[in-house]
Design a protein around this motif. Structure first.
Motif, short mmCIF file in Angstrom:
data_model
loop_
_atom_site.label_atom_id
_atom_site.label_comp_id
_atom_site.label_asym_id
_atom_site.label_seq_id
_atom_site.Cartn_x
_atom_site.Cartn_y
_atom_site.Cartn_z
N ILE A 9 -24.63 -43.77 90.30
CA ILE A 9 -22.90 -44.24 90.05
C ILE A 9 -22.94 -44.66 88.64
O ILE A 9 -22.03 -45.56 88.14
N GLY A 10 -24.00 -44.26 87.94
CA GLY A 10 -23.99 -44.64 86.41
C GLY A 10 -24.79 -45.73 85.96
O GLY A 10 -25.26 -46.75 86.73
N PRO A 11 -25.20 -45.90 84.62
CA PRO A 11 -26.07 -46.85 84.37
C PRO A 11 -25.68 -48.23 84.05
O PRO A 11 -26.22 -49.35 83.95
N LEU A 12 -24.17 -48.20 83.86
CA LEU A 12 -23.46 -49.60 83.70
C LEU A 12 -23.22 -50.38 84.84
O LEU A 12 -23.45 -51.66 84.99
N LEU A 13 -23.04 -49.74 85.94
CA LEU A 13 -22.54 -50.50 87.17
C LEU A 13 -23.39 -51.25 87.80
O LEU A 13 -23.12 -52.59 88.38
N PRO A 14 -24.79 -50.99 88.00
CA PRO A 14 -25.89 -51.95 88.49
C PRO A 14 -25.92 -53.00 87.83
O PRO A 14 -26.05 -54.16 88.35
N TRP A 15 -25.76 -53.02 86.29
CA TRP A 15 -25.98 -54.42 85.61
C TRP A 15 -24.64 -55.07 85.76
O TRP A 15 -24.46 -56.40 86.03
N LEU A 16 -23.57 -54.53 85.86
CA LEU A 16 -22.15 -55.47 86.33
C LEU A 16 -22.33 -55.85 87.48
O LEU A 16 -21.94 -57.05 87.81
N ALA A 106 -14.31 -57.32 90.07
CA ALA A 106 -13.86 -55.79 89.88
C ALA A 106 -14.97 -54.97 90.17
O ALA A 106 -15.20 -53.87 90.97
N ALA A 107 -16.27 -55.27 89.53
CA ALA A 107 -17.60 -54.67 89.55
C ALA A 107 -18.23 -54.48 90.96
O ALA A 107 -18.55 -53.67 91.69
N TYR A 108 -18.06 -55.80 91.73
CA TYR A 108 -18.69 -56.07 92.93
C TYR A 108 -17.92 -55.15 93.84
O TYR A 108 -18.36 -54.62 94.99
N ALA A 109 -16.48 -55.21 93.93
CA ALA A 109 -15.73 -54.43 94.68
C ALA A 109 -16.08 -52.84 94.62
O ALA A 109 -16.18 -52.06 95.64
N VAL A 110 -15.99 -52.23 93.54
CA VAL A 110 -16.54 -50.95 93.22
C VAL A 110 -17.90 -50.55 93.71
O VAL A 110 -18.17 -49.77 94.62
N PHE A 111 -18.93 -51.44 93.43
CA PHE A 111 -20.36 -51.05 94.07
C PHE A 111 -20.13 -51.30 95.35
O PHE A 111 -20.93 -50.27 96.01
N GLY A 112 -19.51 -52.01 96.09
CA GLY A 112 -19.65 -52.14 97.66
C GLY A 112 -18.97 -50.93 98.14
O GLY A 112 -19.31 -50.44 99.11
N ALA A 113 -17.89 -50.44 97.71
CA ALA A 113 -17.06 -49.19 98.12
C ALA A 113 -17.98 -48.11 97.78
O ALA A 113 -18.32 -47.32 98.91
N ALA A 114 -18.66 -47.81 96.59
CA ALA A 114 -19.53 -46.86 96.47
C ALA A 114 -20.83 -46.77 97.32
O ALA A 114 -21.07 -45.69 97.85
N ALA A 166 -10.24 -49.47 96.03
CA ALA A 166 -9.08 -48.26 96.38
C ALA A 166 -9.22 -47.05 95.15
O ALA A 166 -9.42 -45.89 95.44
N VAL A 167 -9.18 -47.62 94.07
CA VAL A 167 -8.95 -46.58 93.12
C VAL A 167 -10.41 -45.89 93.03
O VAL A 167 -10.59 -44.53 92.64
N TYR A 168 -11.61 -46.72 93.11
CA TYR A 168 -12.96 -45.89 92.86
C TYR A 168 -12.79 -44.68 94.28
O TYR A 168 -13.23 -43.59 94.03
N VAL A 169 -12.59 -45.11 95.55
CA VAL A 169 -12.45 -44.40 96.70
C VAL A 169 -11.53 -42.88 96.33
O VAL A 169 -11.92 -41.98 96.51
N ALA A 170 -10.33 -43.49 95.84
CA ALA A 170 -9.49 -42.35 95.65
C ALA A 170 -9.99 -41.28 94.56
O ALA A 170 -10.27 -39.99 94.71
N LEU A 171 -10.57 -41.79 93.56
CA LEU A 171 -11.06 -40.91 92.39
C LEU A 171 -12.38 -40.12 92.87
O LEU A 171 -12.48 -39.02 92.41
N ALA A 184 -13.40 -46.63 85.66
CA ALA A 184 -11.84 -46.68 85.91
C ALA A 184 -11.43 -47.49 86.78
O ALA A 184 -10.39 -48.44 86.65
N ALA A 185 -12.32 -47.54 88.00
CA ALA A 185 -11.70 -48.45 89.03
C ALA A 185 -12.02 -49.93 88.57
O ALA A 185 -11.34 -50.95 88.85
N THR A 186 -13.14 -50.07 87.83
CA THR A 186 -13.68 -51.50 87.45
C THR A 186 -12.52 -52.10 86.54
O THR A 186 -12.03 -53.14 86.42
N LEU A 187 -12.12 -51.24 85.50
CA LEU A 187 -11.22 -51.56 84.61
C LEU A 187 -9.72 -51.68 85.29
O LEU A 187 -8.87 -52.80 84.82
#
Length: 198
Positions: A9-16, A106-114, A166-171, A184-187
């Protein structure tokens, strides 16, 4: 089902994700030090707050509990707790900390959904698990510290986590690349939380 590895899910999100854990751990340590607790108690609060949401998520999706199998996570939480405990309390107040927390939320929510989607969880439960990942640690912290829960505070906190998840899952369902969807979802979640802070 075999989950995607973090870098899918990208190189940045695990760091976030690591930043989010550290920031949440700091909020737990701050809660303990404000109550004049020992370093051991501050470390416990930091660990519970930092990994609480992710632990609950992993148990619900029947995944190996992430921090138990990662040699860095507990060390990060204890290190942050030590830093908070030995520094002046004024360092951990004000808007800078709130903005860091917004990034982490925001990052943790996206990571959890992913991660939930990666384990085959359907979309709506995956959104919920993203929220759980981002918010459960803070809820546990508030219960232990006997403070008003983040759920009951008149601010957009859980809502921001819900938007990011929700934005992550939808996209993702619309076929967007995972990395682009995550950014996009984190932002989106950070923007809503930032607006509330502002």
């Amino acid at each position: 089902m075999t989950p995607p590895v973090a870098w899918q899910i990208g190189p940045l999100l695990p760091w976030l994700d690591l930043i989010a854990i550290a920031v949440f751990a700091a909020t737990g340590a701050v809660a303990a030090t404000r109550a004049s607790q020992t370093l051991v108690t501050a470390s416990f609060f930091a660990l519970i707050t930092g990994v609480g949401g992710g632990t609950l998520r992993d148990l619900l999706i029947e995944a190996p509990v992430f921090w138990v199998h990662d040699r860095m996570i507990a060390g990060i939480c204890i290190g942050v707790a030590t830093l908070v405990w030995v520094t002046p309390e004024r360092w951990w107040q004000g808007r800078v900390f709130a903005w860091l927390d917004a990034i982490g939320l925001a990052a943790y929510a996206v990571f959890g959904a992913a991660k939930s989607l990666g384990f085959g969880i359907p979309p709506i439960p995956a959104v919920v698990l993203g929220i759980v990942t981002a918010c459960a640690g803070g809820i546990i912290r508030d219960m232990l510290a006997n403070e008003p829960s983040i759920l009951m505070r008149p601010e957009l906190y859980v809502t921001a986590a819900a938007l990011a998840s929700a934005v992550y899952v939808a996209l993702f369902l619309l076929g967007a690349p995972s990395f682009a969807a995550a950014i996009a979802a984190t932002l989106a979640g950070f923007g809503l939380r930032g607006a509330a802070i502002h």
